[in-house]
Design an enzyme around this catalytic site. Structure first.
Site, PDB file in Angstrom:
ATOM      1  N   GLY A  40      55.118  21.302 -26.190  1.00 21.47           N
ATOM      2  CA  GLY A  40      54.097  20.357 -25.767  1.00 21.47           C
ATOM      3  C   GLY A  40      52.690  20.918 -25.699  1.00 21.47           C
ATOM      4  N   HIS A  44      46.894  28.194 -20.790  1.00 20.63           N
ATOM      5  CA  HIS A  44      46.403  27.469 -19.627  1.00 20.63           C
ATOM      6  C   HIS A  44      47.572  26.993 -18.776  1.00 20.63           C
ATOM      7  CE1 HIS A  44      46.932  24.435 -22.780  1.00 20.63           C
ATOM      8  NE2 HIS A  44      47.105  23.531 -21.831  1.00 20.63           N
TER       9      HIS A  44
END
Length: 121
Positions: free
Chosen positions: A92, A99
């Site tokens: 995903g 991050h």
């Protein structure tokens, strides 16, 4: 596909974004498409494509990153929260700059369903 640092959106946001929390080597910003009441992104200033490459950080810097994730949640007033890292396109990840997502409060179930649908498609 990974972005080189000169075209990396998150590198630009580290340099000139609207930061909600900062520390040496790390920033936090609000997600522009939040899927929860609180949805923050924690970004290292150093460009690393994905969590798979976390060993690019010296041990102390990696530990500092984890402390910064927790500090970001506390600064946002979150006592209970979720932390998520998407790793690779199949996991995903859509922006190839490491991050962390920090979620607090209720999820928008419609947006969450669309995100999960995209990840399993």
């Amino acid at each position: 596909m990974p972005s080189p640092p000169e075209s990396c959106l998150f590198c630009k946001l580290v340099a000139e974004g609207e930061h909600v929390h900062t520390a040496d080597g790390f920033v936090a910003i609000r997600d522009i498409n939040p899927i929860a009441e609180t949805h923050l992104l924690v970004l290292p200033a150093r460009h690393v494509d994905t969590f798979r490459d976390v060993d690019a950080f010296p041990d102390e810097e990696a530990a500092s990153m984890l402390r910064f994730v927790a500090d970001t949640a506390a600064t946002a007033g979150l006592e209970d929260y979720k932390v998520l890292v998407n790793v690779g396109e199949g996991g995903g990840q859509t922006v190839f700059h490491l991050h962390w997502h920090v979620f607090g409060g209720r999820f928008d179930t419609g947006k969450l369903a669309r995100v999960l649908e995209l990840e399993t498609a």
